[in-house]
Design an enzyme around this catalytic site. Structure first.
Site, mmCIF file in Angstrom:
data_model
loop_
_atom_site.group_PDB
_atom_site.id
_atom_site.type_symbol
_atom_site.label_atom_id
_atom_site.label_comp_id
_atom_site.label_asym_id
_atom_site.label_seq_id
_atom_site.Cartn_x
_atom_site.Cartn_y
_atom_site.Cartn_z
ATOM 1 N N LYS A 60 -23.787 -19.196 -1.512
ATOM 2 C CA LYS A 60 -24.805 -18.216 -1.922
ATOM 3 C C LYS A 60 -24.491 -16.810 -1.415
ATOM 4 O O LYS A 60 -24.621 -15.848 -2.135
ATOM 5 C CB LYS A 60 -26.174 -18.555 -1.307
ATOM 6 C CG LYS A 60 -26.884 -19.728 -1.840
ATOM 7 C CD LYS A 60 -28.321 -19.768 -1.325
ATOM 8 C CE LYS A 60 -28.494 -19.749 0.183
ATOM 9 N NZ LYS A 60 -28.043 -20.936 0.903
ATOM 10 N N ARG A 89 -37.228 -19.878 1.027
ATOM 11 C CA ARG A 89 -36.676 -21.172 1.412
ATOM 12 C C ARG A 89 -37.739 -22.255 1.449
ATOM 13 O O ARG A 89 -37.426 -23.412 1.715
ATOM 14 C CB ARG A 89 -36.066 -21.043 2.803
ATOM 15 C CG ARG A 89 -34.539 -21.085 2.814
ATOM 16 C CD ARG A 89 -34.136 -21.007 4.258
ATOM 17 N NE ARG A 89 -32.787 -21.341 4.548
ATOM 18 C CZ ARG A 89 -31.805 -20.448 4.697
ATOM 19 N NH1 ARG A 89 -32.009 -19.176 4.476
ATOM 20 N NH2 ARG A 89 -30.615 -20.856 5.062
ATOM 21 N N ARG A 133 -15.824 -22.750 8.155
ATOM 22 C CA ARG A 133 -16.386 -21.392 8.169
ATOM 23 C C ARG A 133 -16.190 -20.719 9.516
ATOM 24 O O ARG A 133 -16.298 -21.332 10.569
ATOM 25 C CB ARG A 133 -17.898 -21.444 7.859
ATOM 26 C CG ARG A 133 -18.163 -21.886 6.465
ATOM 27 C CD ARG A 133 -19.272 -21.182 5.752
ATOM 28 N NE ARG A 133 -20.538 -21.080 6.445
ATOM 29 C CZ ARG A 133 -21.675 -20.786 5.813
ATOM 30 N NH1 ARG A 133 -21.684 -20.600 4.506
ATOM 31 N NH2 ARG A 133 -22.789 -20.677 6.487
ATOM 32 N N ARG A 137 -20.091 -20.281 13.936
ATOM 33 C CA ARG A 137 -21.492 -20.007 14.275
ATOM 34 C C ARG A 137 -22.161 -21.287 14.753
ATOM 35 O O ARG A 137 -21.878 -22.364 14.247
ATOM 36 C CB ARG A 137 -22.254 -19.512 13.021
ATOM 37 C CG ARG A 137 -22.055 -18.070 12.759
ATOM 38 C CD ARG A 137 -22.797 -17.511 11.558
ATOM 39 N NE ARG A 137 -23.605 -18.396 10.762
ATOM 40 C CZ ARG A 137 -23.989 -18.104 9.521
ATOM 41 N NH1 ARG A 137 -23.629 -16.976 8.946
ATOM 42 N NH2 ARG A 137 -24.738 -18.928 8.842
ATOM 43 N N ARG A 180 -29.359 -29.045 8.751
ATOM 44 C CA ARG A 180 -29.683 -27.999 7.778
ATOM 45 C C ARG A 180 -29.748 -28.587 6.370
ATOM 46 O O ARG A 180 -30.571 -28.173 5.562
ATOM 47 C CB ARG A 180 -28.658 -26.863 7.839
ATOM 48 C CG ARG A 180 -28.725 -26.097 9.139
ATOM 49 C CD ARG A 180 -27.630 -25.054 9.218
ATOM 50 N NE ARG A 180 -27.909 -23.908 8.391
ATOM 51 C CZ ARG A 180 -26.994 -23.014 8.035
ATOM 52 N NH1 ARG A 180 -25.741 -23.157 8.409
ATOM 53 N NH2 ARG A 180 -27.329 -21.987 7.300
HETATM 54 P P1 AMP Z 1 -28.549 -18.354 6.435
HETATM 55 O O1 AMP Z 1 -27.607 -17.335 6.954
HETATM 56 O O2 AMP Z 1 -29.279 -17.892 5.177
HETATM 57 O O3 AMP Z 1 -27.906 -19.704 6.226
HETATM 58 O O4 AMP Z 1 -29.705 -18.549 7.533
HETATM 59 C C1 AMP Z 1 -29.412 -18.988 8.831
HETATM 60 C C2 AMP Z 1 -30.668 -19.531 9.500
HETATM 61 O O5 AMP Z 1 -31.650 -18.485 9.564
HETATM 62 C C3 AMP Z 1 -31.364 -20.672 8.784
HETATM 63 O O6 AMP Z 1 -30.802 -21.930 9.089
HETATM 64 C C4 AMP Z 1 -32.790 -20.531 9.318
HETATM 65 O O7 AMP Z 1 -32.896 -21.004 10.644
HETATM 66 C C5 AMP Z 1 -32.962 -19.017 9.377
HETATM 67 N N1 AMP Z 1 -33.491 -18.490 8.100
HETATM 68 C C6 AMP Z 1 -32.872 -17.644 7.234
HETATM 69 N N2 AMP Z 1 -33.659 -17.381 6.178
HETATM 70 C C7 AMP Z 1 -34.811 -18.068 6.368
HETATM 71 C C8 AMP Z 1 -36.008 -18.232 5.623
HETATM 72 N N3 AMP Z 1 -36.188 -17.619 4.443
HETATM 73 N N4 AMP Z 1 -36.971 -19.015 6.139
HETATM 74 C C9 AMP Z 1 -36.824 -19.645 7.324
HETATM 75 N N5 AMP Z 1 -35.705 -19.573 8.067
HETATM 76 C C10 AMP Z 1 -34.699 -18.783 7.605
#
Ligand code: AMP
Length: 214
Positions: free
Chosen positions: A13, A88, A127, A160, A171
């Site tokens: 994404k 989300r 990654r 990460r 996740r």
């Molecule tokens: P991402 O980089 O989008 O994969 O986000 C990394 C982490 O940030 C996720 O696993 C969540 O813990 C948190 N996170 C990011 N966006 C959201 C969201 N819209 N709602 C809740 N947690 C989020």
């Protein structure tokens, strides 16, 4: 053009969202990036978010929704944006819809990048992220020029915490329970564009552009 990106963590994404935003000259808004910047900056929000993120859990809706509604109201977002990682959950989608409806606006497309779980697990193990600027790489699909060194700023690359295998499994189960229902939510509004995310990055991008009518 207001686009939201759907798909499991690791489906690609972020990469596609950045390219799409550049193509349309609109901001790429990643809630994950916003949280990581807050963690790095030691803010209150960062402190609250970190524990959830490291465990592969979602940050509570109340910490996310206002932040996004505020971000999309800024001047650079007036012609649209690509939302990456938000919404989300169903309550987040409802909060976004309510904020847009109040301005007589709506989401144009929900781009769903489809990749099976097994492919995600093998991808995520490759990654890497830059400790300096946050740029992301993949040791096979998008390798840095020099191993473990960022092409952009020269800082070290790391795995990460939320890309570690046990966190990835968490996740994915969080994704299936809380985020996947958004596909039906947006499908009912006729906004979903399904994309085969198993192809290479350029082919995935070409399919997105073709389907959203560029
Ligand atoms: P991402 O980089 O989008 O994969 O986000 C990394 C982490 O940030 C996720 O696993 C969540 O813990 C948190 N996170 C990011 N966006 C959201 C969201 N819209 N709602 C809740 N947690 C989020």
């Amino acid at each position: 053009m207001k686009v939201i990106m759907l798909g499991a963590p690791g489906a690609g994404k972020g990469t596609q969202a950045k390219r799409l935003a550049a193509e349309y000259n609109i901001p790429h808004i990643s809630t994950g990036d916003i949280f990581r910047a807050n963690i790095k900056g030691g803010t209150e929000l960062g402190k609250k978010a970190k524990g959830y993120m490291d465990a592969g859990q979602l940050v509570p809706d109340e910490l996310v929704c206002d932040l996004v509604v505020d971000r999309i109201s800024q001047d650079d977002a007036k012609n649209g944006y690509v939302l990456d990682g938000f919404p989300r959950t169903i309550p987040q989608a409802e909060a976004l819809d309510a904020a847009l409806a109040a301005k007589g606006e709506n989401v144009d497309y929900a781009v769903n990048i489809d990749v099976p779980d097994e492919a995600i697990i093998s991808r995520m193990s490759g990654r890497r992220a830059c400790v300096g600027c946050g740029a992301t790489y993949h040791i096979i699909f998008n390798a840095p020029k020099v191993a473990d060194v960022c092409d952009v700023c020269g800082s070290k690359l790391i795995i990460r915490d939320d890309d570690k295998p046990e966190t990835v499994r968490n996740r994915l189960s969080v994704y299936h329970a809380q985020t996947q229902p958004l596909i039906d939510y947006y499908d009912a509004k006729g906004l979903v564009v399904n994309i085969d995310g198993t192809k290479d990055m350029d082919a995935v991008f070409a399919e997105i552009l073709e389907k959203i009518g560029k």
